[in-house]
Scaffold this active site. Structure first.
Site, PDB file in Angstrom:
ATOM      1  N   HIS A 268       2.025  22.859 -30.979  1.00 52.44           N
ATOM      2  CA  HIS A 268       1.500  24.032 -30.263  1.00 52.44           C
ATOM      3  C   HIS A 268       2.286  24.281 -28.979  1.00 52.44           C
ATOM      4  O   HIS A 268       1.792  24.945 -28.075  1.00 52.44           O
ATOM      5  CB  HIS A 268       0.012  23.838 -29.964  1.00 52.44           C
ATOM      6  CG  HIS A 268      -0.808  23.704 -31.209  1.00 52.44           C
ATOM      7  ND1 HIS A 268      -1.000  24.751 -32.087  1.00 52.44           N
ATOM      8  CD2 HIS A 268      -1.430  22.636 -31.752  1.00 52.44           C
ATOM      9  CE1 HIS A 268      -1.732  24.331 -33.109  1.00 52.44           C
ATOM     10  NE2 HIS A 268      -1.991  23.051 -32.937  1.00 52.44           N
TER      11      HIS A 268
ATOM     12  N   TRP B 261       2.472   6.423   5.996  1.00 51.08           N
ATOM     13  CA  TRP B 261       2.819   7.170   4.775  1.00 51.08           C
ATOM     14  C   TRP B 261       2.688   8.634   5.176  1.00 51.08           C
ATOM     15  O   TRP B 261       1.585   9.113   5.441  1.00 51.08           O
ATOM     16  CB  TRP B 261       1.844   6.797   3.665  1.00 51.08           C
ATOM     17  CG  TRP B 261       2.176   7.361   2.324  1.00 51.08           C
ATOM     18  CD1 TRP B 261       3.017   6.838   1.387  1.00 51.08           C
ATOM     19  CD2 TRP B 261       1.619   8.560   1.744  1.00 51.08           C
ATOM     20  NE1 TRP B 261       3.037   7.639   0.270  1.00 51.08           N
ATOM     21  CE2 TRP B 261       2.191   8.701   0.465  1.00 51.08           C
ATOM     22  CE3 TRP B 261       0.710   9.516   2.172  1.00 51.08           C
ATOM     23  CZ2 TRP B 261       1.880   9.751  -0.382  1.00 51.08           C
ATOM     24  CZ3 TRP B 261       0.402  10.574   1.328  1.00 51.08           C
ATOM     25  CH2 TRP B 261       0.987  10.679   0.067  1.00 51.08           C
TER      26      TRP B 261
ATOM     27  N   LYS C 180      -0.725   2.589  -2.582  1.00 53.17           N
ATOM     28  CA  LYS C 180      -1.621   1.809  -3.438  1.00 53.17           C
ATOM     29  C   LYS C 180      -3.063   2.222  -3.249  1.00 53.17           C
ATOM     30  O   LYS C 180      -3.857   2.217  -4.173  1.00 53.17           O
ATOM     31  CB  LYS C 180      -1.442   0.323  -3.097  1.00 53.17           C
ATOM     32  CG  LYS C 180      -2.259  -0.618  -3.963  1.00 53.17           C
ATOM     33  CD  LYS C 180      -1.730  -0.659  -5.369  1.00 53.17           C
ATOM     34  CE  LYS C 180      -2.528  -1.561  -6.278  1.00 53.17           C
ATOM     35  NZ  LYS C 180      -2.243  -1.293  -7.695  1.00 53.17           N
TER      36      LYS C 180
ATOM     37  N   LYS D 252       2.620   5.390 -16.208  1.00 56.34           N
ATOM     38  CA  LYS D 252       3.242   4.129 -15.775  1.00 56.34           C
ATOM     39  C   LYS D 252       4.751   4.300 -15.664  1.00 56.34           C
ATOM     40  O   LYS D 252       5.377   3.875 -14.705  1.00 56.34           O
ATOM     41  CB  LYS D 252       2.876   3.049 -16.794  1.00 56.34           C
ATOM     42  CG  LYS D 252       2.642   1.684 -16.306  1.00 56.34           C
ATOM     43  CD  LYS D 252       1.362   1.395 -15.599  1.00 56.34           C
ATOM     44  CE  LYS D 252       0.898   2.346 -14.569  1.00 56.34           C
ATOM     45  NZ  LYS D 252      -0.452   2.245 -14.118  1.00 56.34           N
TER      46      LYS D 252
ATOM     47  N   ARG E  41       0.813  -1.215   0.000  1.00 59.08           N
ATOM     48  CA  ARG E  41       0.000   0.000   0.000  1.00 59.08           C
ATOM     49  C   ARG E  41       0.845   1.263   0.000  1.00 59.08           C
ATOM     50  O   ARG E  41       0.326   2.343  -0.280  1.00 59.08           O
ATOM     51  CB  ARG E  41      -0.904   0.010   1.244  1.00 59.08           C
ATOM     52  CG  ARG E  41      -1.959  -1.067   1.226  1.00 59.08           C
ATOM     53  CD  ARG E  41      -2.584  -1.234   2.582  1.00 59.08           C
ATOM     54  NE  ARG E  41      -3.459  -0.143   2.922  1.00 59.08           N
ATOM     55  CZ  ARG E  41      -4.781  -0.171   2.805  1.00 59.08           C
ATOM     56  NH1 ARG E  41      -5.363  -1.242   2.349  1.00 59.08           N
ATOM     57  NH2 ARG E  41      -5.516   0.854   3.154  1.00 59.08           N
TER      58      ARG E  41
HETATM   59  C1  F6R Z   1      -1.222   4.273 -10.971  1.00 58.39           C
HETATM   60  C2  F6R Z   1      -2.256   4.016  -9.981  1.00 58.39           C
HETATM   61  C3  F6R Z   1      -3.012   5.178  -9.449  1.00 58.39           C
HETATM   62  C4  F6R Z   1      -4.454   4.790  -9.137  1.00 58.39           C
HETATM   63  C5  F6R Z   1      -5.169   5.946  -8.438  1.00 58.39           C
HETATM   64  C6  F6R Z   1      -6.629   5.613  -8.185  1.00 58.39           C
HETATM   65  O1  F6R Z   1      -0.616   3.094 -11.399  1.00 58.39           O
HETATM   66  O2  F6R Z   1      -2.475   2.912  -9.580  1.00 58.39           O
HETATM   67  O3  F6R Z   1      -2.970   6.269 -10.318  1.00 58.39           O
HETATM   68  O4  F6R Z   1      -5.097   4.464 -10.322  1.00 58.39           O
HETATM   69  O5  F6R Z   1      -4.544   6.213  -7.220  1.00 58.39           O
HETATM   70  O6  F6R Z   1      -6.756   4.478  -7.419  1.00 58.39           O
HETATM   71  P1  F6R Z   1      -8.030   3.557  -7.471  1.00 58.39           P
HETATM   72  O7  F6R Z   1      -8.126   2.975  -8.832  1.00 58.39           O
HETATM   73  O8  F6R Z   1      -7.808   2.524  -6.417  1.00 58.39           O
HETATM   74  O9  F6R Z   1      -9.207   4.443  -7.181  1.00 58.39           O
END
Ligand code: F6R
Length: 604
Positions: free
Chosen positions: A504, A74, A599, A485, A27
Site C-alpha cells: 500500500h 542537553w 536516557k 533500535k 543520560r
Molecule cells: C529507546 C529508548 C527510548 C525510551 C523512551 C521512554 O531505546 O530507550 O525510546 O524508551 O525515551 O523512556 P522511559 O522508558 O524511561 O519512559
C-alpha cells in the site's frame, strides 16, 4: 537528559563532581560545567563543549573547594556552547545556577523584568539566575526569598541548584517536575538528579517534591514549600552497587545489558512467581484491575513498543480490552474513556515527562494507576497508586534493551495473575514459569552467537543507509522496536511496518540490495508474510528471515525456539538489538551514547 550534581562539606568536591558527571554521562548531554567555591574567597567556573573528559582536562589542580555544583547539558534553548553550558551566572557574578527542565515563560519574564539586563547566553536558565540577582540586588530580598519569588513567577519544569557567592556555606535547591534528591552523607551533603551519581557517598536520600525548595549546608537541610511552609520528611534508602554501574570486562554497556537478559528473565521469575509457578502480585492491585472495563497503556519509545505487546498479552489472558497510547499524544488528545478505566504506565526510567503529564491528569480525574518501571524510587513510581519493579538492574546504555524484555516479562506476569484471578482457563493453564525459562535459554543461545550476529549485521546492514523491518501481529510490534533500535544508534534510516501494508505504499522504496529484516513467528499469518518476502525479493531486496520453529523454512537465517506467540518478542527483540549493536559498532560509532539522545527524557 541533563544531569545535576552538587556537594557541600567535602574536601574532595572537584573529584565528587567530576565522578558524578561521568556517572550521569549515560543520560545524554552535549556540554558540561562546574562551579567550585573554597569558602575563603576563591571560586572557579569551568565549562566545556563535548565529553566530560574534555571538562576534566580543563579543570586545573587549583580548582578545589568545599562547595560545588556541576551539570551536563542537553541543549534545548540555544546550541551546545560554553556560553550556554551551565552553571549560568548573574551579570554581577554573585549567583551561579545549574538547572534541568524548561522555563516555558522565559521570554515573557525577560521582557517584563529584565529588559535592561545583558544576557551572556541564549538559555532559559539564565533568566532564572538574572531574576534572582535582580530581586536580591535591587529589591534587597534575601537569596531564599528571591528564589521563592522567582519560582512563583515561573511556568515550567525545573530541578536546580543555586549558589550565592556571598553565602558559600549553602546550596539552595528547588524542584518542579524534574527529579532532584538530597543525599545525606557523613562528611557533608550532596544534591543530585540521579542517585547513581553519588552512590558511593551515601544511600540515604531526601526526595524533594514538586514546588519545594531547600537550603542545604554541610550538616543541615531546611525543607520548605515554595510559599515558605516548613516541611519534614524521612530519608529513603537507595542502594546501587558498583557491579551494577560498571561495565566490568565488557567493551560497552549496551553489550553487557544485552547479555544480562537471560539473568533478568530468571530474576523476574524468582521475584514474581512462587516455586509452583503461581504469580505473586499485590491482591489490591488485582482487585483494582479486575474492576476495569478497559486498560489504557501509556508510554514513550521502546516502552510504548513493549506496551503494544502488553495489549496482546492482556487481551488474550484477561479478556479486558486494551488501548495503547503514545504519551506525548495521549496527554493532549484524551480519548473518550470507558466507564471504569485503569491506567498502566511503562517507563524504564520512571521519569519520562510525557508519561508523567498523563499520570498527573489521570490522578486528577481520580482514575487508578499502575507504573511498571526499572527505578523503584522514581517520580512515576512514587506518584502512581501501584508500582511494579522490572528488576533489570540499572540500564546505562541510552538504547533500551534489557528493560524492554523485562517490561514484556512483567506484563506477562501481571496478565497471568489477573487472568488467574478472573478464573480464565487460558491464564490458569499457562505455565509462565516454563515460558520464561525457555525464553532465558533462548536468549542465552542468541547472545552466545556474537560472531554470527556480527557477520549477519555486516552482510545485511554493512553497506546500506536504509533498512526495513516487517512482520504481522506481534511481529509487527517487534519490527517497530527493532527499527528504532537500529536507527537510534547507527543513524541508518529505518522503518518498521506491518507486512500487509507493504504493497500500500512502502514497496515503492524497495530497490536492489536494500535490507529487509522479516520476523515470522505467528503460524496464522506466516503464509501471508512469506508472500511479502517474495514481493521484496522480486525487487532485489536482501532479505533476512528470523522465524520461530513453528514457522521455519529451509533457507531462514535464524530459527528461534517457539514460545507462546505473545512472548516471542523476548527473542525477536534480542535479535533486533544484536543486529543494531553490531551494525553500529562496524560503523565506528559510539554505541552507548548516540548523538542527540538522552536516557531520561525529563522535558515534554
Ligand atoms: C529507546 C529508548 C527510548 C525510551 C523512551 C521512554 O531505546 O530507550 O525510546 O524508551 O525515551 O523512556 P522511559 O522508558 O524511561 O519512559
Amino acid at each position: 537528559m541533563c544531569g545535576i550534581v552538587g556537594a557541600i562539606g567535602y574536601e574532595t568536591t572537584t573529584e565528587i563532581l567530576l565522578k558524578g558527571l561521568e556517572r550521569l554521562e549515560y543520560r545524554g548531554y552535549d556540554s558540561a560545567g562546574l562551579y567550585i567555591n573554597d569558602q575563603t574567597g576563591h571560586d572557579y567556573l569551568v565549562k566545556t563543549v563535548g565529553k566530560i573528559a574534555t571538562l576534566k582536562s580543563a579543570v586545573k589542580p587549583t580548582v578545589q573547594g568545599s562547595l560545588g555544583i556541576a551539570h551536563t547539558r542537553w541543549a534545548t534553548h540555544g546550541q551546545p556552547s560554553e556560553a550556554n553550558a551551565h552553571p549560568q551566572f548573574s551579570t554581577s557574578q554573585r549567583f551561579y545556577l545549574v538547572h534541568n527542565g524548561v522555563i516555558n515563560n522565559f521570554t515573557a519574564l525577560k521582557q517584563q523584568y529584565l529588559a535592561d539586563t545583558h544576557f551572556a547566553s541564549q538559555t532559559d536558565t539564565e533568566v532564572l539566575v538574572q531574576l534572582i540577582a535582580k530581586f536580591v540586588e535591587q529589591e534587597q530580598l534575601t537569596t531564599l526569598a528571591a528564589l521563592q519569588k522567582t519560582l512563583q513567577l515561573v511556568n515550567g519544569s525545573y530541578a536546580l541548584i543555586l549558589v550565592d557567592r556571598d553565602q558559600p556555606d549553602q546550596l539552595y535547591i528547588a524542584k518542579n517536575k524534574s527529579p532532584l534528591l538530597i543525599g545525606l552523607g557523613e562528611q557533608g551533603n550532596v544534591v543530585t538528579s540521579d542517585a547513581l551519581a553519588t552512590y558511593d557517598l551515601t544511600d540515604q536520600y531526601l526526595e524533594l517534591h514538586d514546588q519545594e525548595i531547600a537550603a542545604v549546608s554541610a550538616d543541615q537541610v531546611q525543607l520548605l514549600t515554595l510559599q515558605g511552609a516548613s516541611q519534614t520528611r524521612q530519608p529513603i534508602t537507595i542502594t546501587v552497587t558498583d557491579g551494577e554501574v560498571s561495565k566490568g570486562t565488557y567493551p560497552t554497556y549496551m553489550l553487557k545489558e544485552i547479555d544480562e537478559q537471560p539473568a533478568v528473565m530468571r530474576r523476574i521469575s524468582q521475584k514474581y512467581l512462587t516455586a509452583a509457578g503461581e504469580p505473586q502480585i499485590d491482591p489490591n492491585l488485582l482487585t483494582a484491575l479486575a474492576q476495569a472495563d478497559r486498560l489504557y497503556f501509556v508510554a514513550a519509545g521502546t516502552s510504548y513498543h513493549a506496551s503494544l505487546v502488553g495489549k496482546r498479552l492482556f487481551e488474550k489472558f484477561t479478556q479486558i480490552p486494551v488501548e495503547v497510547g503514545v504519551a506525548s499524544e495521549f496527554g493532549y488528545h484524551w480519548p473518550i474513556l470507558a466507564q471504569h478505566p485503569f491506567f498502566i504506565f511503562l517507563s524504564q526510567s520512571g521519569e519520562t515527562a510525557d508519561s508523567r503529564q498523563v499520570l498527573i491528569e489521570a490522578k486528577r480525574r481520580g482514575l487508578p494507576t499502575l507504573v511498571i518501571t526499572n527505578v523503584t524510587n522514581s517520580t512515576l513510581a512514587r506518584e502512581s497508586d501501584f508500582h511494579l519493579d522490572l528488576y533489570a538492574g540499572p540500564e546505562i546504555a541510552v538504547a533500551s534493551t534489557k528493560a524492554y524484555t523485562a517490561q514484556i516479562a512483567v506484563e506477562a506476569v501481571l496478565a497471568k495473575a489477573l487472568g488467574t484471578y478472573l478464573k480464565l482457563p487460558a491464564a490458569e493453564e499457562w505455565s509462565l514459569q516454563t515460558q520464561l525459562g525457555l525464553a532465558a535459554n533462548g536468549m542465552e543461545t542468541l547472545v552466545d552467537n556474537k560472531q554470527g550476529w556480527s557477520d549477519l549485521a555486516n552482510n545485511f546492514l554493512g553497506a546500506s543507509q536504509d533498512a526495513f523491518y516487517l512482520g504481522r501481529g506481534i511481529d509487527y510490534d517487534v519490527s517497530l522496536e527493532a527499527a528504532l533500535k537500529l536507527k537510534e544508534i547507527s543513524y541508518v534510516h529505518t522503518e518498521g511496518f506491518a507486512a500487509g501494508e507493504l504493497k500500500h505504499g512502502t514497496i515503492a522504496l524497495i530497490e536492489e540490495n536494500v535490507p529487509v529484516i522479516t520476523f515470522i513467528t505467528e503460524a496464522s499469518t506466516a503464509g501471508h508474510t512469506r508472500g511479502n518476502v517474495q514481493e521484496v525479493l522480486a525487487r532485489g531486496a536482501q532479505v533476512l528471515v528470523i522465524a520461530s520453529e513453528d514457522c521455519q523454512q529451509a533457507d531462514d537465517q535464524i530459527v528461534l525456539p517457539q514460545l507462546t506467540p505473545e512472548l516471542m518478542p523476548l527473542l525477536t527483540g534480542v535479535c533486533g538489538q544484536l543486529l543494531a549493536y553490531y551494525a553500529t559498532l562496524q560503523r565506528g560509532l559510539n554505541v552507548d551514547q548516540p548523538r542527540n539522545l538522552a536516557k531520561s527524557v525529563t522535558v515534554e
